[in-house]
Design an enzyme around this catalytic site. Structure first.
Site, PDB file in Angstrom:
ATOM      1  N   CYS A 137     -59.137  -0.541   4.647  1.00 49.44           N
ATOM      2  CA  CYS A 137     -60.160   0.243   5.359  1.00 49.44           C
ATOM      3  C   CYS A 137     -60.517  -0.429   6.681  1.00 49.44           C
ATOM      4  O   CYS A 137     -61.184  -1.469   6.692  1.00 49.44           O
ATOM      5  CB  CYS A 137     -61.405   0.381   4.478  1.00 49.44           C
ATOM      6  N   CYS A 140     -64.321  -0.399   7.587  1.00 55.78           N
ATOM      7  CA  CYS A 140     -65.116  -1.360   6.810  1.00 55.78           C
ATOM      8  C   CYS A 140     -64.873  -2.791   7.294  1.00 55.78           C
ATOM      9  O   CYS A 140     -65.814  -3.559   7.470  1.00 55.78           O
ATOM     10  CB  CYS A 140     -64.758  -1.305   5.323  1.00 55.78           C
ATOM     11  N   ASP A 141     -63.613  -3.156   7.483  1.00 55.58           N
ATOM     12  CA  ASP A 141     -63.284  -4.570   7.683  1.00 55.58           C
ATOM     13  C   ASP A 141     -62.831  -4.920   9.099  1.00 55.58           C
ATOM     14  O   ASP A 141     -62.782  -6.111   9.447  1.00 55.58           O
ATOM     15  CB  ASP A 141     -62.178  -4.984   6.693  1.00 55.58           C
TER      16      ASP A 141
END
Ligand code: NAP
Length: 312
Positions: A137, A140-141
């Site tokens: 992701c 997200c990261d």
């Protein structure tokens, strides 16, 4: 576990965009509607940095905002959304019994919209370094790897879109694809190939992801001559496609990819049980097609409930 057995006309399992759209249509159409998801509503669409191809949503919204709007809209029409893990779906007479970790519910009809989850590469280092530089992701990261060296694996829409997003965080992105042409839609692929911050390595597959405590390098094998090269990097984002989440409906027929077969009305082989979104066998998986599936399923469910009530 309390056995409430509260009865609903329509129970939707999965609050991704297919489930939320179906909830909105069903609730607006007068069905007593419950949506259950193990996570917060939105599913995969939550991770879309900018949803730029949804007709009529212009200027584009973030996936997070789009999903929040869908949730508000569904709840605004009276759908109830709860967070819980569904453990089983059983046909009991003409109804369905849905058992979650905390409760159980009865539905006249049910929509399975549990979507699909990320496919792993299955190479050494992938599991060990997940969360330590290996990610599925980018939204997200990605921010953890600002100005770092990032590898992206895959040649589909996700890999290309996410590589584009990651190139806003660093100017050192390398996309690795196992064939010599990208699978992504032409507009998406063309934009990626024109991005000076993204280098593309074709005809290469990942052999190993290496590092002690964090990703430090990636080993690639050239598929044309078998030669192996090692590249220093800080993160590996993997977008190798999806596997449908079908554990709750193993009794239904699936296509060769494991996706649930339905007809054009989203009906499965079991009367009163519908499937919509990425879990369903179809040729084009987009937010807009998931939403469309959800709306059609709600329409079919409405007919089913009205016919059943007319018979009683
Ligand atoms: P996808 O279209 O199935 O692409 C997966 C990619 O990963 C393919 O290029 C595949 O290679 C590669 N791959 C699979 N297994 C691999 C392995 N073991 N090693 C290396 N590479 C591997 O999946 P997706 O990109 O996640 O997209 C899923 C669906 O969502 C698609 O229908 C897509 O159109 C849709 N989507 C749309 C958008 C958009 O409209 N902007 C954005 C995201 C997703 P091969 O090509 O060689 O098979």
């Amino acid at each position: 576990m309390s056995d409430t057995n509260e009865k609903f006309d329509y129970i939707i399992i999965g609050a991704g965009v297919a489930g939320l759209a179906s909830a909105q249509y069903a609730a607006r159409g007068g069905l007593k509607t419950l949506v259950i998801d193990v996570s917060i509503p939105g599913g995969q669409a939550l991770t879309i940095p900018t949803l730029e191809n949804y007709p009529g949503v212009y200027p584009a919204l973030s996936g997070t905002q789009f999903c929040q709007n869908m949730r508000d809209q569904a709840e605004g029409f009276g759908a109830v959304i709860i967070q819980s893990e569904v453990q089983s779906i059983d046909k009991v007479g003409s109804d369905f019994k849905i058992v979650t970790r905390k409760d159980s519910y009865i539905g006249t009809c049910v929509l399975i919209a549990t979507g699909a989850e990320h496919r792993k590469l299955g190479v050494p280092g992938e599991d060990k370094l997940e969360g330590r530089g290996v990610s599925y992701c980018a939204t997200c990261d990605g921010p953890f790897f600002r100005n770092r060296k990032i590898f992206v694996i895959g040649g589909g829409d996700s890999a290309c879109d996410e590589a584009m997003y990651l190139s806003t965080l660093t100017d050192d992105v390398t996309l690795v694809h196992r064939r010599d042409t990208l699978r992504a839609q032409k507009a998406v692929a063309d934009r990626l190939l024109a991005n000076p911050k993204v280098k593309v390595i074709f005809n290469a597959k990942v052999k190993e992801i290496k590092g002690e405590g964090r990703v430090q390098s990636i080993e690639l094998e050239d598929t044309t001559d078998g030669s192996v090269t090692e590249h220093q990097c800080d993160a590996v984002f993997i977008f190798a496609g999806m596997n449908p989440v079908t554990q709750l409906v193993e009794m239904l027929p699936k296509d060769e990819g494991g996706y649930i077969k339905t007809d054009d009305d989203m009906k499965t082989l079991m009367p009163g049980l519908y499937a919509a979104g990425d879990i369903r066998s179809k040729s084009f998986r987009q937010v807009v097609t998931a939403v469309s599936d959800g709306a059609i399923a709600a329409h079919s469910a409405g007919e089913y409930v009205r016919n059943l009530k007319a018979k009683i």
